[in-house]
Design a protein around this motif. Sequence first.
Motif, PDB file in Angstrom:
ATOM      1  N   ILE A   2      19.094  13.695   8.861  1.00  0.00           N
ATOM      2  CA  ILE A   2      19.210  12.241   8.983  1.00  0.00           C
ATOM      3  C   ILE A   2      18.254  11.718  10.049  1.00  0.00           C
ATOM      4  CG2 ILE A   2      20.753  10.366   9.653  1.00  0.00           C
ATOM      5  CD1 ILE A   2      23.003  11.908   8.260  1.00  0.00           C
ATOM      6  N   LYS A   3      18.138  12.428  11.182  1.00  0.00           N
ATOM      7  CA  LYS A   3      17.208  12.009  12.237  1.00  0.00           C
ATOM      8  C   LYS A   3      15.777  12.010  11.718  1.00  0.00           C
ATOM      9  CE  LYS A   3      19.757  13.362  16.346  1.00  0.00           C
ATOM     10  NZ  LYS A   3      19.744  14.213  17.543  1.00  0.00           N
ATOM     11  N   PHE A   4      15.443  13.020  10.923  1.00  0.00           N
ATOM     12  CA  PHE A   4      14.111  13.126  10.349  1.00  0.00           C
ATOM     13  C   PHE A   4      13.811  11.937   9.442  1.00  0.00           C
ATOM     14  CE2 PHE A   4      11.376  14.626   6.832  1.00  0.00           C
ATOM     15  CZ  PHE A   4      10.219  14.881   7.559  1.00  0.00           C
ATOM     16  N   LEU A   5      14.752  11.571   8.563  1.00  0.00           N
ATOM     17  CA  LEU A   5      14.568  10.430   7.665  1.00  0.00           C
ATOM     18  C   LEU A   5      14.457   9.124   8.439  1.00  0.00           C
ATOM     19  CD1 LEU A   5      16.974  11.372   4.740  1.00  0.00           C
ATOM     20  CD2 LEU A   5      14.478  11.415   4.747  1.00  0.00           C
ATOM     21  N   LYS A   6      15.289   8.951   9.465  1.00  0.00           N
ATOM     22  CA  LYS A   6      15.204   7.741  10.289  1.00  0.00           C
ATOM     23  C   LYS A   6      13.836   7.638  10.949  1.00  0.00           C
ATOM     24  CE  LYS A   6      20.035   6.907  11.443  1.00  0.00           C
ATOM     25  NZ  LYS A   6      21.022   6.837  12.525  1.00  0.00           N
ATOM     26  N   ARG A  12       7.201   4.181   9.384  1.00  0.00           N
ATOM     27  CA  ARG A  12       6.628   3.367   8.307  1.00  0.00           C
ATOM     28  C   ARG A  12       6.739   1.887   8.651  1.00  0.00           C
ATOM     29  NH1 ARG A  12       8.650   1.020   3.510  1.00  0.00           N
ATOM     30  NH2 ARG A  12       7.021   0.785   1.963  1.00  0.00           N
ATOM     31  N   ASN A  13       7.896   1.472   9.172  1.00  0.00           N
ATOM     32  CA  ASN A  13       8.105   0.077   9.543  1.00  0.00           C
ATOM     33  C   ASN A  13       7.148  -0.335  10.665  1.00  0.00           C
ATOM     34  OD1 ASN A  13       9.690  -2.278   8.933  1.00  0.00           O
ATOM     35  ND2 ASN A  13      10.520  -2.087  10.995  1.00  0.00           N
ATOM     36  N   GLU A  14       6.932   0.550  11.653  1.00  0.00           N
ATOM     37  CA  GLU A  14       5.986   0.248  12.734  1.00  0.00           C
ATOM     38  C   GLU A  14       4.578   0.077  12.191  1.00  0.00           C
ATOM     39  OE1 GLU A  14       6.017   2.836  16.108  1.00  0.00           O
ATOM     40  OE2 GLU A  14       8.203   2.746  16.262  1.00  0.00           O
ATOM     41  N   ASN A  15       4.190   0.906  11.221  1.00  0.00           N
ATOM     42  CA  ASN A  15       2.859   0.781  10.626  1.00  0.00           C
ATOM     43  C   ASN A  15       2.695  -0.552   9.911  1.00  0.00           C
ATOM     44  OD1 ASN A  15       2.114   3.306  11.539  1.00  0.00           O
ATOM     45  ND2 ASN A  15       2.586   4.332   9.612  1.00  0.00           N
ATOM     46  N   LYS A  71      10.010 -17.146  15.398  1.00  0.00           N
ATOM     47  CA  LYS A  71      10.211 -15.708  15.540  1.00  0.00           C
ATOM     48  C   LYS A  71      10.130 -15.027  14.175  1.00  0.00           C
ATOM     49  CE  LYS A  71      11.399 -15.894  19.919  1.00  0.00           C
ATOM     50  NZ  LYS A  71      10.588 -15.339  20.961  1.00  0.00           N
ATOM     51  N   TRP A  72       9.831 -13.741  14.182  1.00  0.00           N
ATOM     52  CA  TRP A  72       9.796 -12.977  12.945  1.00  0.00           C
ATOM     53  C   TRP A  72      10.295 -11.562  13.189  1.00  0.00           C
ATOM     54  CZ3 TRP A  72       6.504  -8.714  12.095  1.00  0.00           C
ATOM     55  CH2 TRP A  72       5.544  -8.488  13.080  1.00  0.00           C
ATOM     56  N   ASN A  73      10.858 -10.978  12.155  1.00  0.00           N
ATOM     57  CA  ASN A  73      11.318  -9.595  12.167  1.00  0.00           C
ATOM     58  C   ASN A  73      10.965  -8.963  10.832  1.00  0.00           C
ATOM     59  OD1 ASN A  73      12.813  -9.288  14.708  1.00  0.00           O
ATOM     60  ND2 ASN A  73      14.084 -10.906  13.847  1.00  0.00           N
ATOM     61  N   LEU A  74      10.704  -7.687  10.878  1.00  0.00           N
ATOM     62  CA  LEU A  74      10.367  -6.959   9.671  1.00  0.00           C
ATOM     63  C   LEU A  74      11.378  -5.840   9.465  1.00  0.00           C
ATOM     64  CD1 LEU A  74       8.146  -6.951   7.524  1.00  0.00           C
ATOM     65  CD2 LEU A  74       6.911  -5.315   8.935  1.00  0.00           C
ATOM     66  N   PHE A  75      11.950  -5.788   8.272  1.00  0.00           N
ATOM     67  CA  PHE A  75      12.911  -4.755   7.892  1.00  0.00           C
ATOM     68  C   PHE A  75      12.386  -4.093   6.628  1.00  0.00           C
ATOM     69  CE2 PHE A  75      15.113  -8.184  10.046  1.00  0.00           C
ATOM     70  CZ  PHE A  75      15.747  -7.494  11.075  1.00  0.00           C
ATOM     71  N   GLY A  76      11.640  -3.012   6.807  1.00  0.00           N
ATOM     72  CA  GLY A  76      10.964  -2.397   5.670  1.00  0.00           C
ATOM     73  C   GLY A  76       9.891  -3.340   5.175  1.00  0.00           C
ATOM     74  N   SER A  77      10.000  -3.767   3.921  1.00  0.00           N
ATOM     75  CA  SER A  77       9.019  -4.721   3.387  1.00  0.00           C
ATOM     76  C   SER A  77       9.581  -6.148   3.365  1.00  0.00           C
ATOM     77  CB  SER A  77       8.599  -4.310   1.981  1.00  0.00           C
ATOM     78  OG  SER A  77       9.705  -4.356   1.108  1.00  0.00           O
ATOM     79  N   ILE A  78      10.720  -6.368   4.009  1.00  0.00           N
ATOM     80  CA  ILE A  78      11.331  -7.702   4.058  1.00  0.00           C
ATOM     81  C   ILE A  78      10.985  -8.375   5.384  1.00  0.00           C
ATOM     82  CG2 ILE A  78      13.479  -9.020   3.989  1.00  0.00           C
ATOM     83  CD1 ILE A  78      12.726  -7.626   1.325  1.00  0.00           C
ATOM     84  N   LEU A  79      10.335  -9.514   5.289  1.00  0.00           N
ATOM     85  CA  LEU A  79       9.975 -10.314   6.455  1.00  0.00           C
ATOM     86  C   LEU A  79      10.988 -11.439   6.607  1.00  0.00           C
ATOM     87  CD1 LEU A  79       7.831 -11.098   8.667  1.00  0.00           C
ATOM     88  CD2 LEU A  79       6.885 -12.638   6.931  1.00  0.00           C
ATOM     89  N   SER A  90      11.442 -13.027   2.942  1.00  0.00           N
ATOM     90  CA  SER A  90      10.417 -12.828   1.925  1.00  0.00           C
ATOM     91  C   SER A  90      10.062 -11.353   1.843  1.00  0.00           C
ATOM     92  CB  SER A  90       9.185 -13.640   2.316  1.00  0.00           C
ATOM     93  OG  SER A  90       8.132 -13.430   1.435  1.00  0.00           O
ATOM     94  N   GLU A  91       9.660 -10.923   0.666  1.00  0.00           N
ATOM     95  CA  GLU A  91       9.142  -9.565   0.530  1.00  0.00           C
ATOM     96  C   GLU A  91       7.633  -9.615   0.705  1.00  0.00           C
ATOM     97  OE1 GLU A  91       9.012  -5.773  -2.493  1.00  0.00           O
ATOM     98  OE2 GLU A  91      10.256  -7.500  -3.010  1.00  0.00           O
ATOM     99  N   LEU A  92       7.104  -8.682   1.488  1.00  0.00           N
ATOM    100  CA  LEU A  92       5.649  -8.643   1.650  1.00  0.00           C
ATOM    101  C   LEU A  92       5.113  -7.361   1.059  1.00  0.00           C
ATOM    102  CD1 LEU A  92       4.347  -6.747   4.167  1.00  0.00           C
ATOM    103  CD2 LEU A  92       5.600  -8.386   5.487  1.00  0.00           C
ATOM    104  N   GLN A  93       3.900  -7.482   0.530  1.00  0.00           N
ATOM    105  CA  GLN A  93       3.241  -6.332  -0.078  1.00  0.00           C
ATOM    106  C   GLN A  93       1.763  -6.404   0.272  1.00  0.00           C
ATOM    107  OE1 GLN A  93       3.271  -6.411  -4.345  1.00  0.00           O
ATOM    108  NE2 GLN A  93       2.080  -4.546  -4.526  1.00  0.00           N
ATOM    109  N   PHE A  94       1.240  -5.317   0.821  1.00  0.00           N
ATOM    110  CA  PHE A  94      -0.187  -5.253   1.112  1.00  0.00           C
ATOM    111  C   PHE A  94      -0.929  -4.787  -0.129  1.00  0.00           C
ATOM    112  CE2 PHE A  94       1.393  -5.140   5.431  1.00  0.00           C
ATOM    113  CZ  PHE A  94       0.472  -5.935   6.090  1.00  0.00           C
TER     114      PHE A  94
END
Length: 130
Positions: A2-6, A12-15, A71-79, A90-94
């Motif tokens: 679980i630690k590895f997956l987190k 990925r979120n930081e990137n 302010k803004w926060n990112l949760f995976g691909s959700i902004l 919103s969902e963001l996609q590069f």
Amino acid sequence: MIKFLKKIFSSRNENIEQSILGNWKAVEFNNQKIEKVGFIEVNLNFQKEFVQIDTKLHSFGGLVETNSSGKWNLFGSILKTNFEESSSQSELQFLDSNTVIFTPDPFFNSEAVLFSKYVRDKNKITLKYY
């Protein structure tokens, strides 16, 4: 395990978060050039502490310019954005490192702008508003 997956998902979120930082300009709203829907320009400035949006558009009374920050926060691909008067998600996609799509646009009415495309603005100087 679980630690590895987190760690993987956190990394990925930081990137993604690092990739969104900087200046962006809108090129399309709902698959139309922004000029076709009355805008002259829409600029975003993502910083770690805030996001700023500046707009110029044609109106019946002439040129209208606005600027807001929030302010803004990112949760995976959700902004998630939060301005004093409103908040949205919103969902963001590069598409690549210089092009991002928002579905729906997080800075305009979600029913009006279901899809937006922004490109990185490498020529824009970052200004901070306080």
